[in-house]
Each structure stands twice: as C-alpha cells, then as structure tokens.
Design an enzyme around this catalytic site. Structure first.
Site, mmCIF file in Angstrom:
data_model
loop_
_atom_site.group_PDB
_atom_site.id
_atom_site.type_symbol
_atom_site.label_atom_id
_atom_site.label_comp_id
_atom_site.label_asym_id
_atom_site.label_seq_id
_atom_site.Cartn_x
_atom_site.Cartn_y
_atom_site.Cartn_z
ATOM 1 N N SER A 1 40.316 22.615 25.407
ATOM 2 C CA SER A 1 38.829 22.778 25.937
ATOM 3 C C SER A 1 38.528 22.407 24.146
ATOM 4 O O SER A 1 38.761 23.148 23.726
ATOM 5 C CB SER A 1 38.462 23.316 26.625
ATOM 6 O OG SER A 1 37.283 23.979 26.747
ATOM 7 N N TYR B 1 39.423 31.852 31.353
ATOM 8 C CA TYR B 1 39.776 30.760 31.425
ATOM 9 C C TYR B 1 39.179 29.941 29.709
ATOM 10 O O TYR B 1 40.233 29.241 29.658
ATOM 11 C CB TYR B 1 37.811 29.722 32.419
ATOM 12 C CG TYR B 1 37.605 28.113 31.685
ATOM 13 C CD1 TYR B 1 38.900 27.376 32.524
ATOM 14 C CD2 TYR B 1 37.911 27.581 30.213
ATOM 15 C CE1 TYR B 1 38.886 25.842 32.509
ATOM 16 C CE2 TYR B 1 37.832 25.962 30.394
ATOM 17 C CZ TYR B 1 38.315 25.811 30.987
ATOM 18 O OH TYR B 1 37.992 24.462 31.375
HETATM 19 N N1 LIG Z 1 35.166 19.469 32.801
HETATM 20 C C1 LIG Z 1 34.646 19.945 31.552
HETATM 21 O O1 LIG Z 1 33.548 20.136 31.065
HETATM 22 C C2 LIG Z 1 36.073 19.805 31.291
HETATM 23 C C3 LIG Z 1 35.574 20.457 29.806
HETATM 24 C C4 LIG Z 1 37.132 20.854 29.170
HETATM 25 C C5 LIG Z 1 38.130 20.707 29.156
HETATM 26 N N2 LIG Z 1 38.046 20.096 31.063
HETATM 27 C C6 LIG Z 1 39.716 20.167 31.594
HETATM 28 O O2 LIG Z 1 40.016 18.982 31.751
HETATM 29 C C7 LIG Z 1 40.938 18.709 33.297
HETATM 30 C C8 LIG Z 1 40.574 18.603 34.546
HETATM 31 O O3 LIG Z 1 39.688 19.386 34.729
HETATM 32 P P1 LIG Z 1 37.923 18.116 35.501
HETATM 33 O O4 LIG Z 1 36.749 18.848 34.302
HETATM 34 O O5 LIG Z 1 37.911 17.229 35.676
HETATM 35 O O6 LIG Z 1 37.619 19.018 36.597
HETATM 36 P P2 LIG Z 1 38.238 18.809 38.373
HETATM 37 O O7 LIG Z 1 37.826 17.407 38.463
HETATM 38 O O8 LIG Z 1 38.090 19.822 38.919
HETATM 39 O O9 LIG Z 1 40.145 18.021 38.114
HETATM 40 C C9 LIG Z 1 41.008 19.747 38.369
HETATM 41 C C10 LIG Z 1 41.752 18.819 38.871
HETATM 42 O O10 LIG Z 1 42.894 19.742 38.723
HETATM 43 C C11 LIG Z 1 43.542 20.548 40.209
HETATM 44 N N3 LIG Z 1 44.326 20.964 40.045
HETATM 45 C C12 LIG Z 1 43.432 22.832 40.060
HETATM 46 N N4 LIG Z 1 44.263 24.192 40.394
HETATM 47 C C13 LIG Z 1 45.531 22.916 41.210
HETATM 48 C C14 LIG Z 1 46.624 23.286 41.472
HETATM 49 N N5 LIG Z 1 46.955 24.748 41.457
HETATM 50 N N6 LIG Z 1 47.730 22.406 41.710
HETATM 51 C C15 LIG Z 1 47.836 21.450 41.849
HETATM 52 N N7 LIG Z 1 46.106 20.800 40.693
HETATM 53 C C16 LIG Z 1 45.689 21.759 40.735
HETATM 54 C C17 LIG Z 1 42.180 19.804 41.196
HETATM 55 O O11 LIG Z 1 43.197 19.048 42.365
HETATM 56 P P3 LIG Z 1 42.923 20.215 43.437
HETATM 57 O O12 LIG Z 1 42.163 20.994 43.465
HETATM 58 O O13 LIG Z 1 43.056 19.325 44.799
HETATM 59 O O14 LIG Z 1 44.180 21.044 43.956
HETATM 60 C C18 LIG Z 1 41.988 19.107 40.064
HETATM 61 O O15 LIG Z 1 41.732 16.964 40.890
HETATM 62 C C19 LIG Z 1 41.427 20.568 33.438
HETATM 63 O O16 LIG Z 1 41.825 21.768 32.791
HETATM 64 C C20 LIG Z 1 39.487 21.774 32.672
HETATM 65 O O17 LIG Z 1 40.070 22.369 32.676
HETATM 66 C C21 LIG Z 1 37.130 19.790 31.526
#
Ligand SMILES: NC(=O)c1ccc[n+]([C@@H]2O[C@H](COP(=O)([O-])OP(=O)(O)OC[C@H]3O[C@@H](n4cnc5c(N)ncnc54)[C@H](OP(=O)(O)O)[C@@H]3O)[C@@H](O)[C@H]2O)c1
Length: 250
Positions: free
Chosen positions: A139, A152
């Site tokens: 991130s 986080y």
């Molecule tokens: N969106 C942003 O602004 C942003 C910015 C920087 C970095 N990121 C990073 O990008 C990545 C993806 O996030 P996103 O933004 O796409 O959000 P998201 O749609 O909430 O995706 C996160 C995914 O992780 C899964 N997950 C969470 N806990 C889990 C567990 N214990 N076991 C297996 N799967 C798990 C969730 O599915 P379940 O809940 O069904 O398990 C969900 O599908 C993350 O690492 C996040 O930190 C996002």
C-alpha cells in the site's frame, strides 16, 4: 511477465483489486484460482468471471494456509504465480483508549503473517515451475502511514520490507518477486463507502496489469507512486499533510 500462460493463486481474489486482476489474467488466457472466507462472495466472483476456480480459506489460520497450498499444488501442479492480495483494514479507537487486541492480531495475521508464510510454503514448488513469481500487494500507506490506522499501516510497511528481503534472497533463483503498491482505490476495503473517493477500480487494475506485463518489480499509482519514490523530507511533509486531513475529516 506474460499474462496468458500462468496458473495463479490470488488470495482474497473474490472482490476488489484481487478480482479485477483475476479477470484480466483469466481474460488473457491464464488459469486463476482465488480464495477467501465468504462462500457467497466466491460464488459471485465465479459468476462474474467464467472459468475462475475458488477455494474457501481463511488465510489467517496456519492450518488453512498449509491445506490451501497442499490442495492447489495437487489440483493445479502447474501453479507458477502467487499473488498475496488478501487484506483487511481496521480503524480502531485511538491508542490512548482500551483496545480489542484480537482485531489488531487478526489484521497482522491476514496482512502480514499470511503472505510471509504462503510465500515460504510455495517457494519449493515455484522453484520447479516455468516463469515463477510472487506478487505482494502492499500500500502507499507502507510509506506514508495514516496514524489512525496504526496496525494496518505497520503491516504494509513490514510486508514492503519482507518483499525486499525475499527478492534479495531469491535473486539467484527463477522466482521474480514483485511489489504492487496501490493508492486509495474504490473498493469495499474496511467497509462499504470508506474508499469511494479512491481511484476507480478498473483504471487502477488496467494500470497494474500493464506494469506487471512490462516486468516492473515495484510500482505504485498516483499517491503511492509519489510516496514510494519520495525522500525522507518529502515523506515527512506528506505524513503531516495526510494526517492533518484525516483528523479534520474524522
Ligand atoms: N482499496 C484500497 O484503497 C487499497 C489501497 C492499498 C492497498 N490495498 C490492498 O489491496 C488488497 C485488496 O484489497 P481491496 O481494496 O481489493 O479490498 P477488498 O475488496 O475488501 O478485498 C480484500 C479481499 O481479501 C479477502 N480476505 C480478507 N481476509 C481474508 C482472510 N482471512 N482469508 C482469506 N481472504 C481474506 C476478502 O474476502 P473475505 O472477506 O471473503 O475473506 C476480500 O476478497 C489488500 O491487501 C489491501 O490492503 C487496498
């Protein structure tokens, strides 16, 4: 990296950034398996992305990680790419107040422990494959933390550090180690509505997949591209500005 000929495990690939990457790899011809905790979300992702394989797994649980690796390498022996994408983002009460440690602990287990352990579990298998790679999703907040999300941001900074060490240790092997550094992107991370002002998901995913195809080892986008390339002085200024903005909006 070619997009059309891989067999890829994307943790947390049933929604958000993971699913957007899964679609692009699948569309190009790669085989993609995603995992997540919510069965209904996995099924929804499979409806949206024909051919997507899905496995229910909580990557915060060590035994589930071991079982996941055993299953994917058995069912998909050509697996050559791991994308450590699963993550959660908590907004805990300020640290001067009493904390629910279990929430901090699970954030560390999902965001940091899982990618470290899954990488270690899969390295021996990946060593036997053509064009193997490990891609870690960190991130922009790894470089400029928002103090209101201390755990986080710490997990993402630690995963950035681990990724550097992993790449260094694997430099004489065929395994490429890539760091994907997203800025705020419009997904449901942390709960619905909290990232509405982030970059549009498809714009971000198009950029990310182009960087992966080009073979970039570390790349950001907008805020996170600036952050990862900043001097310490610039990072201090960005930290002050970002945290002032967040405290005002709280
Ligand atoms: N969106 C942003 O602004 C942003 C910015 C920087 C970095 N990121 C990073 O990008 C990545 C993806 O996030 P996103 O933004 O796409 O959000 P998201 O749609 O909430 O995706 C996160 C995914 O992780 C899964 N997950 C969470 N806990 C889990 C567990 N214990 N076991 C297996 N799967 C798990 C969730 O599915 P379940 O809940 O069904 O398990 C969900 O599908 C993350 O690492 C996040 O930190 C996002």
């Amino acid at each position: 990296m070619r997009l059309d000929s891989n067999t890829i495990l994307i943790t947390g690939g049933a929604s958000g950034i993971g699913l957007a990457l899964a679609r692009r790899f699948a569309r190009a011809g790669s085989t993609v398996v995603v995992c997540g905790r919510r069965q209904e979300q996995l099924e929804q992702a499979q409806r949206e992305c024909p051919g997507l394989r899905a496995i229910q797994c909580d990557v915060s649980v060590e035994a589930e990680r071991t079982a996941l690796v055993e299953r994917v390498t058995r069912e998909l022996p050509g697996l050559n790419v791991l994308i450590n994408n699963a993550g959660i983002q908590n907004r805990p009460p300020p640290l001067v107040q009493t904390q629910d440690w279990s929430r901090h602990r699970s954030e560390i287990a999902i965001n940091l422990e899982a990618p470290m352990h899954l990488s270690m579990l899969l390295i021996p298998h990946l060593m036997q494959q053509a064009s193997p790679a490990i891609l870690n999703v960190t991130s922009g907040l790894a470089f400029v933390p928002i103090a209101l999300m201390p755990t986080y941001c710490a997990t993402k900074a630690a995963l950035h550090s681990f990724t550097l060490s992993l790449r260094h240790q694997l430099k004489d092997t065929p395994i490429r180690v890539v760091e994907i550094v997203p800025p705020a992107v419009n997904t449901d991370l942390g709960g619905k509505g909290l990232h509405d002002t982030g970059a549009p998901l498809d714009d971000y995913a198009d950029h990310a997949i182009a960087q992966i195809e080009k073979g970039e080892l570390e790349f950001g986008y907008q805020f996170s591209e600036k952050g990862r390339l900043s001097s310490r002085q610039e990072l201090d200024a960005a930290f002050a500005a970002l945290n002032e903005r967040f405290e005002k909006s709280r």
